[in-house]
Design a protein around this motif. Structure first.
Motif: not given
Length: 253
Positions: A119-121, A123-125, A127-128, A153, A157-158
């Motif tokens: 779930d990239t969305g 995961l991005s949140a 990681v941020e 992925a 995403a880092g």
């Protein structure tokens, strides 16, 4: 041509209390994964008070020049699947922020879509919210058929590392898949072997090329909580002897 430096495989211990952290730190483990209810659920988010106690211990050890093992906080709001709705993702983002504010060295998360992708969305949140702290993607990766797209992925995403048993119940039984994950990742994401790891397994896991091994090194403690406390299930604690065996096995490997 400069000589190559031997690669060192890190040791991470999953702990559930301050005593467990002290065992891991005393043995020189690189990191701990802090969680609760490990045996019963696979691990859930720990309390703010528990994290504060470990951070205080880590900082006290550092102040006196002792080895200060890192604290990586598992952020997982419930047992079961790693598919979360918007409200559950929001809770995890808040927990990541709270862990970072409390002094955690990193966080451990895992979010999937219903069709088995990252779930990239979400995961991005996460990681941020980690604000530059290390992020480990946990064994949600073992719930997918093909880990290669997951690794891609995570790198995009880092994410720092992924914890995996190679899709098996025990890491030693998934060692071939773990080796394939290491080959695919090519250092873009660290691969950490975890899941039923015993000291006797560590040599083979290191030979597969993993960057770290992760184990609970635990023993059961009996304790009947009655009908309102989980019955006679008891709980688990970190076993110093098993941690010592893991350290010795890693040194031999």
């Amino acid at each position: 041509m400069a000589p190559q430096t031997a690669r060192r495989t890190a040791l991470e211990i999953a702990v559930q209390d301050l005593a467990g952290y002290r065992v891991a730190a005393g043995a020189g483990a690189a990191r701990t994964e802090l969680c609760v209810a490990l045996a019963a659920t696979g691990g859930l988010t720990p309390s703010a008070g528990l994290l504060a106690a470990l951070v205080a211990e880590r900082d006290a050890r550092s102040a006196r020049g002792a080895h200060a093992t890192g604290i990586h906080v598992l952020v997982r709001p419930r047992p079961g699947s790693f598919v979360y709705d918007a409200a559950e993702v929001d809770v995890q983002v808040r927990d990541v922020r709270a862990a970072v504010a409390a002094g955690a060295d990193g966080v451990v998360v895992g979010v999937l879509t219903r069709d088995g992708r990252v779930d990239t969305g979400a995961l991005s949140a996460l990681v941020e919210a980690a604000a530059g702290r290390e992020v480990t993607f946990h064994r949600a990766v073992d719930a997918v058929d093909d880990p290669a797209p997951v690794l891609d992925a995570l790198a995009a995403a880092g994410v720092t590392r992924v914890l995996s048993s190679g899709g098996a119940a025990r890491s030693i039984d998934g060692v071939r898949r773990l080796a394939a994950m290491v080959e695919h990742a090519r250092g873009a994401v660290q691969v950490m072997a975890g899941g039923g790891v015993r000291p006797v397994d560590i040599g083979a896991l290191v030979a597969a090329g993993v960057d770290a091994v992760h184990l609970s090194a635990s023993r059961p403690v009996a304790g009947d909580g009655g009908p309102g406390g989980g019955g006679a299930a008891g709980h688990t604690v970190t076993d110093p002897d098993v941690v010592a065996e893991a350290v010795a096995a890693l040194a031999r490997a």
